[in-house]
Design a protein around this motif. Structure first.
Motif, PDB file in Angstrom:
ATOM      1  N   SER A 108       1.295   6.001  -4.337  1.00 23.29           N
ATOM      2  CA  SER A 108       1.866   6.175  -5.681  1.00 23.29           C
ATOM      3  C   SER A 108       2.646   7.482  -5.813  1.00 23.29           C
ATOM      4  O   SER A 108       3.450   7.637  -6.745  1.00 23.29           O
ATOM      5  CB  SER A 108       0.760   6.148  -6.734  1.00 23.29           C
ATOM      6  OG  SER A 108       0.050   4.930  -6.674  1.00 23.29           O
TER       7      SER A 108
ATOM      8  N   TRP B 148       0.826  -1.206   0.000  1.00 22.02           N
ATOM      9  CA  TRP B 148       0.000   0.000   0.000  1.00 22.02           C
ATOM     10  C   TRP B 148       0.859   1.254   0.000  1.00 22.02           C
ATOM     11  O   TRP B 148       0.464   2.290   0.538  1.00 22.02           O
ATOM     12  CB  TRP B 148      -0.971  -0.015   1.186  1.00 22.02           C
ATOM     13  CG  TRP B 148      -2.200  -0.837   0.888  1.00 22.02           C
ATOM     14  CD1 TRP B 148      -2.279  -2.188   0.787  1.00 22.02           C
ATOM     15  CD2 TRP B 148      -3.518  -0.347   0.620  1.00 22.02           C
ATOM     16  NE1 TRP B 148      -3.555  -2.582   0.489  1.00 22.02           N
ATOM     17  CE2 TRP B 148      -4.346  -1.471   0.376  1.00 22.02           C
ATOM     18  CE3 TRP B 148      -4.084   0.926   0.565  1.00 22.02           C
ATOM     19  CZ2 TRP B 148      -5.696  -1.355   0.073  1.00 22.02           C
ATOM     20  CZ3 TRP B 148      -5.436   1.038   0.269  1.00 22.02           C
ATOM     21  CH2 TRP B 148      -6.231  -0.089   0.024  1.00 22.02           C
TER      22      TRP B 148
ATOM     23  N   SER C 200       0.109  -0.880 -13.178  1.00 25.69           N
ATOM     24  CA  SER C 200      -0.626  -0.198 -12.104  1.00 25.69           C
ATOM     25  C   SER C 200      -0.415  -0.906 -10.775  1.00 25.69           C
ATOM     26  O   SER C 200      -0.393  -2.139 -10.723  1.00 25.69           O
ATOM     27  CB  SER C 200      -2.126  -0.173 -12.437  1.00 25.69           C
ATOM     28  OG  SER C 200      -2.872   0.244 -11.313  1.00 25.69           O
ATOM     29  N   PRO C 201      -0.285  -0.146  -9.674  1.00 21.76           N
ATOM     30  CA  PRO C 201      -0.122  -0.769  -8.356  1.00 21.76           C
ATOM     31  C   PRO C 201      -1.433  -1.188  -7.709  1.00 21.76           C
ATOM     32  O   PRO C 201      -1.427  -1.851  -6.670  1.00 21.76           O
ATOM     33  CB  PRO C 201       0.550   0.346  -7.538  1.00 21.76           C
ATOM     34  CG  PRO C 201       0.039   1.606  -8.138  1.00 21.76           C
ATOM     35  CD  PRO C 201      -0.115   1.326  -9.611  1.00 21.76           C
ATOM     36  N   SER C 202      -2.581  -0.838  -8.277  1.00 23.88           N
ATOM     37  CA  SER C 202      -3.860  -1.085  -7.608  1.00 23.88           C
ATOM     38  C   SER C 202      -4.135  -2.571  -7.388  1.00 23.88           C
ATOM     39  O   SER C 202      -4.693  -2.973  -6.358  1.00 23.88           O
ATOM     40  CB  SER C 202      -5.000  -0.454  -8.418  1.00 23.88           C
ATOM     41  OG  SER C 202      -5.066  -1.017  -9.713  1.00 23.88           O
ATOM     42  N   GLY C 203      -3.753  -3.400  -8.350  1.00 28.11           N
ATOM     43  CA  GLY C 203      -4.006  -4.829  -8.205  1.00 28.11           C
ATOM     44  C   GLY C 203      -3.252  -5.447  -7.043  1.00 28.11           C
ATOM     45  O   GLY C 203      -3.737  -6.398  -6.404  1.00 28.11           O
TER      46      GLY C 203
ATOM     47  N   PHE D 236      -7.263  -7.933 -10.777  1.00 24.40           N
ATOM     48  CA  PHE D 236      -7.541  -6.776  -9.915  1.00 24.40           C
ATOM     49  C   PHE D 236      -6.889  -5.492 -10.394  1.00 24.40           C
ATOM     50  O   PHE D 236      -7.160  -4.420  -9.855  1.00 24.40           O
ATOM     51  CB  PHE D 236      -7.078  -7.057  -8.480  1.00 24.40           C
ATOM     52  CG  PHE D 236      -7.779  -8.198  -7.826  1.00 24.40           C
ATOM     53  CD1 PHE D 236      -9.159  -8.299  -7.835  1.00 24.40           C
ATOM     54  CD2 PHE D 236      -7.057  -9.199  -7.186  1.00 24.40           C
ATOM     55  CE1 PHE D 236      -9.813  -9.358  -7.224  1.00 24.40           C
ATOM     56  CE2 PHE D 236      -7.691 -10.256  -6.566  1.00 24.40           C
ATOM     57  CZ  PHE D 236      -9.080 -10.345  -6.593  1.00 24.40           C
ATOM     58  N   GLY D 237      -5.979  -5.564 -11.364  1.00 26.62           N
ATOM     59  CA  GLY D 237      -5.272  -4.361 -11.796  1.00 26.62           C
ATOM     60  C   GLY D 237      -4.812  -4.485 -13.229  1.00 26.62           C
ATOM     61  O   GLY D 237      -5.296  -5.311 -13.993  1.00 26.62           O
TER      62      GLY D 237
ATOM     63  N   THR E 115      -2.635  -9.628  -9.877  1.00 27.61           N
ATOM     64  CA  THR E 115      -2.204  -8.229  -9.743  1.00 27.61           C
ATOM     65  C   THR E 115      -2.198  -7.469 -11.068  1.00 27.61           C
ATOM     66  O   THR E 115      -2.410  -6.251 -11.073  1.00 27.61           O
ATOM     67  CB  THR E 115      -0.793  -8.158  -9.127  1.00 27.61           C
ATOM     68  OG1 THR E 115       0.108  -8.941  -9.925  1.00 27.61           O
ATOM     69  CG2 THR E 115      -0.795  -8.692  -7.703  1.00 27.61           C
ATOM     70  N   THR E 116      -1.962  -8.174 -12.181  1.00 28.43           N
ATOM     71  CA  THR E 116      -1.843  -7.467 -13.462  1.00 28.43           C
ATOM     72  C   THR E 116      -3.034  -7.662 -14.385  1.00 28.43           C
ATOM     73  O   THR E 116      -3.155  -6.940 -15.389  1.00 28.43           O
ATOM     74  CB  THR E 116      -0.569  -7.907 -14.210  1.00 28.43           C
ATOM     75  OG1 THR E 116      -0.680  -9.304 -14.552  1.00 28.43           O
ATOM     76  CG2 THR E 116       0.664  -7.699 -13.350  1.00 28.43           C
TER      77      THR E 116
ATOM     78  N   ARG F  56      -2.639  -4.032  -4.167  1.00 25.34           N
ATOM     79  CA  ARG F  56      -3.279  -3.680  -2.897  1.00 25.34           C
ATOM     80  C   ARG F  56      -4.431  -4.628  -2.578  1.00 25.34           C
ATOM     81  O   ARG F  56      -4.559  -5.131  -1.457  1.00 25.34           O
ATOM     82  CB  ARG F  56      -3.767  -2.234  -2.967  1.00 25.34           C
ATOM     83  CG  ARG F  56      -2.621  -1.239  -3.085  1.00 25.34           C
ATOM     84  CD  ARG F  56      -3.101   0.162  -3.408  1.00 25.34           C
ATOM     85  NE  ARG F  56      -1.969   1.086  -3.525  1.00 25.34           N
ATOM     86  CZ  ARG F  56      -2.057   2.313  -4.002  1.00 25.34           C
ATOM     87  NH1 ARG F  56      -3.230   2.782  -4.422  1.00 25.34           N
ATOM     88  NH2 ARG F  56      -0.984   3.073  -4.074  1.00 25.34           N
ATOM     89  N   THR F  57      -5.285  -4.893  -3.560  1.00 17.59           N
ATOM     90  CA  THR F  57      -6.400  -5.814  -3.340  1.00 17.59           C
ATOM     91  C   THR F  57      -5.889  -7.224  -3.055  1.00 17.59           C
ATOM     92  O   THR F  57      -6.386  -7.915  -2.160  1.00 17.59           O
ATOM     93  CB  THR F  57      -7.314  -5.837  -4.582  1.00 17.59           C
ATOM     94  OG1 THR F  57      -7.741  -4.512  -4.871  1.00 17.59           O
ATOM     95  CG2 THR F  57      -8.520  -6.723  -4.345  1.00 17.59           C
TER      96      THR F  57
END
Length: 470
Positions: free
Chosen positions: A94, A91, A172-175, A167-168, A163-164, A177-178
Motif C-alpha cells: 500500500s 499483493w 481497501s486492498p486487503s480483500g 474479506f475487505g 474483495t469489497t 489479497r485474501t
C-alpha cells in the motif's frame, strides 16, 4: 483423454486472468491511485511484447520433444507461473506510489499475461489435436466453455463481493489479497489436474517441422488468418471493455455500490450458460459459420440497451442480450479457428496447431491494449484519471467505455463475419465440397492430397478448394 478432464483446464485458466482483468481498474487506479494513463501505456507496451512471445511459445511447443510429450511441460510451468503471478499482482504494498507502483503493476501484469499465453497456447492446441471431427470438437468445446463460465462466475461475479464486502472494504486492498490466495489455490489444482493427464498422439510428437520463420510466413500469407483473427478481436475487445470497466460503471454510471456488480455479471454468466447448449445444437444443425454470424448480431445489438440503462434491472436486461451473443461466440469462434488450422494441414501436410493458434492469440491479446488505450482516453475526453481525480462526470465516462466503444467494434465484427468464406472442417475435404456447378466432383483423396516436404521446401501438389462447408 476424457473430454471432461480436458475441459476442466478451462476452469482453472479462466479464474486468474479474468480476476485480473475485472479488478485492475478498481484495485490499481481507483484504490491505489495509479494514473489511468499509466495503465493504458503499460497495456499498450505489453501488446507489442505479446505479439512476439505468443507465436514463439506456440512454435517451441510444436517442436518440443520430451518423454512427457510436447504440451505437458509447458502446461505445468505455465500453471505455476500464472497462479504465482496472480498472488503477486494483488499483493502490491500500500506504500507504493508513482514510478514504483507503475513498475510493480507492469511486472506482474506482464508475468501473468505471459504465463497465460504459455498455458493457453498449449491448451488450445489440444482441441483440434485430440478431437478430430467437428461433431466431437463441438461437444468438447461446449463442455470446456461451460467450465469457463463457471470460472467466470467465480472470477467476475464473486470477486466484487469477496474483495469489497466479505474479506475487505470498498476502499481497501486487503480483500484482494485474501481473494487472490484463495483463487490461486483453486486454479492451480484445476490446471495441474488437466495437464498431468494429457496423452498426445505419438505420431504427431515425432513429426518433423519447418523452422519458425518458414511456418510464420505460411501463416502470415494465409488470408483466413487475418480475417478470422480480426473477427476474433472484434468479439473479445468489446468484452474486455466490459470486464475492465463494469465495476466502475456500476459505481459511477448507475450510482450503486460496487458489490452490485455481482448481480450484473452473475446474471450475464447465467444467461450465457443456459444458452450454450442451444448454440451447440445450432452448430450441429446449421454449422459453425451460421451460428457464428448470428452470435455477432446479438453481441452488437445488446450494447445499445446496456448503454441506455439507468437502473440495475435495465442494465441486467441489456447485458443479457450481450451475453447471448457472447455464449454463441464461445460455442463457435474456436471451431472457426480450428477450421482454419485444418485447412492449413490439408494444404501443407504439417500439424502446427501450437504456432497457428498462438498466432491467433495475437489478435486476442489486442484486447488488453485496445481496452487500455480506450480507457486511457477517458482522461482526455471526460477528465477521469483516477479515483483521486475522477473529473466532472465519471458516470458518462464509463457509460461510453462499456457501451459505445464495444458497440462500434462489435458492429465491425458483424461485417467481417458476413464477408469471410469459412474453410471446411476436418483434414479431409468431402468430394462435394470441391465441385462447382456443372463440374465433376473430385475424390477426397485427390482434393486433400497434401504438399510434401523435401529438403525444407514445400513441393506443390494440387491445392484444395476452400468452399464453405457448414
Amino acid at each position: 483423454m476424457p473430454t471432461w478432464r480436458y475441459s476442466i483446464g478451462m476452469f482453472g485458466l479462466a479464474i486468474p486472468i479474468n480476476t485480473i482483468r475485472v479488478s485492475t481498474l478498481l484495485f490499481y487506479v481507483d484504490i491505489l491511485g495509479l494514473d489511468v494513463r499509466a495503465y493504458g501505456t503499460v497495456m499498450a507496451v505489453y501488446a507489442v511484447l505479446d505479439a512476439v512471445d505468443n507465436p514463439v511459445l506456440g512454435h517451441l511447443s510444436d517442436r518440443t520433444r520430451t518423454r512427457w510429450g510436447r504440451r505437458r511441460p509447458w502446461l505445468v510451468v505455465g500453471a505455476v507461473l500464472l497462479t504465482a503471478g496472480l498472488v503477486g499482482f494483488f499483493w502490491a504494498p500500500s506504500t507504493l506510489d508513482g514510478v514504483a507502483l507503475v513498475a510493480w503493476f507492469a511486472f506482474f501484469a506482464i508475468l501473468c499475461e505471459a504465463a497465460d499465453s504459455m498455458y493457453a497456447a498449449n491448451y488450445n492446441a489440444l482441441l483440434p489435436e485430440l478431437f478430430r471431427d467437428e461433431h466431437r470438437r463441438a461437444g468438447a468445446n461446449s463442455l470446456r466453455q461451460a467450465f469457463q463460465l463457471i470460472g467466470f462466475a467465480i472470477a467476475l461475479a464473486a470477486t466484487p463481493a469477496l474483495t469489497t464486502s466479505v474479506f475487505g472494504a470498498e476502499d481497501s486492498p486487503s480483500g484482494f489479497r485474501t481473494t487472490a490466495l484463495l483463487y490461486a489455490g483453486l486454479a492451480l489444482a484445476a490446471l495441474l489436474f488437466m495437464a498431468l493427464n494429457v496423452r498426445e498422439d505419438p505420431a504427431r510428437v515425432a513429426e518433423g517441422h519447418d523452422g519458425f520463420l518458414t511456418g510464420a510466413r505460411v501463416i502470415l500469407r494465409n488470408p483466413h488468418f487475418w480475417l478470422v483473427g480480426l473477427a476474433t478481436a472484434c468479439y473479445l475487445v468489446p468484452l474486455a471493455f466490459v470486464l475492465a470497466g463494469v465495476q466502475l460503471y456500476v459505481k459511477y454510471s448507475l450510482g450503486l455500490p460496487v458489490a452490485n456488480s455481482l448481480w450484473l455479471i452473475g446474471s450475464s454468466i447465467a444467461i450465457a450458460a443456459v444458452a450454450l447448449p442451444v448454440w451447440t445444437g445450432l452448430v450441429r444443425r446449421r454449422g459453425a459459420p451460421f451460428a457464428w454470424r448470428l452470435a455477432f448480431v446479438f453481441l452488437a445489438g445488446g450494447f445499445v440497451p446496456f448503454y441506455l440503462a439507468t437502473s440495475l434491472a435495465s442494465a441486467i436486461a441489456g447485458l443479457g442480450v450481450v451475453a447471448l451473443g457472447w455464449s454463441g461466440l464461445l460455442a463457435t469462434n474456436d471451431l472457426i479457428q480450428a477450421r482454419v488450422v485444418d485447412d492449413d494441414i490439408r494444404r501443407h501436410g504439417q500439424h502446427r496447431e501450437g504456432l497457428f493458434l498462438s498466432a491467433f492469440g495475437f489478435f486476442s491479446r489486442l484486447t488488453g491494449a485496445t481496452a487500455g488505450i480506450g480507457l486511457g482516453s477517458l482522461g482526455l475526453l471526460f477528465g477521469y484519471y483516477s479515483g483521486n481525480d475522477p473529473g466532472p462526470d465519471p458516470g458518462a465516462a464509463f457509460r461510453v467505455a462499456v457501451g459505445v466503444y464495444p458497440f462500434v467494434i462489435a458492429v465491425l465484427g458483424v461485417i467481417l463475419s458476413l464477408l469471410i468464406r469459412v474453410p471446411a472442417a476436418g483434414t479431409e475435404v468431402p468430394a462435394t465440397a470441391s465441385s462447382e456447378p456443372g463440374t465433376p466432383a473430385r475424390s477426397a483423396r485427390q482434393t486433400a492430397r497434401p504438399r510434401t516436404v523435401r529438403a525444407g521446401r514445400l513441393a506443390k501438389g494440387p491445392a484444395p478448394r476452400h468452399d464453405e462447408v457448414p
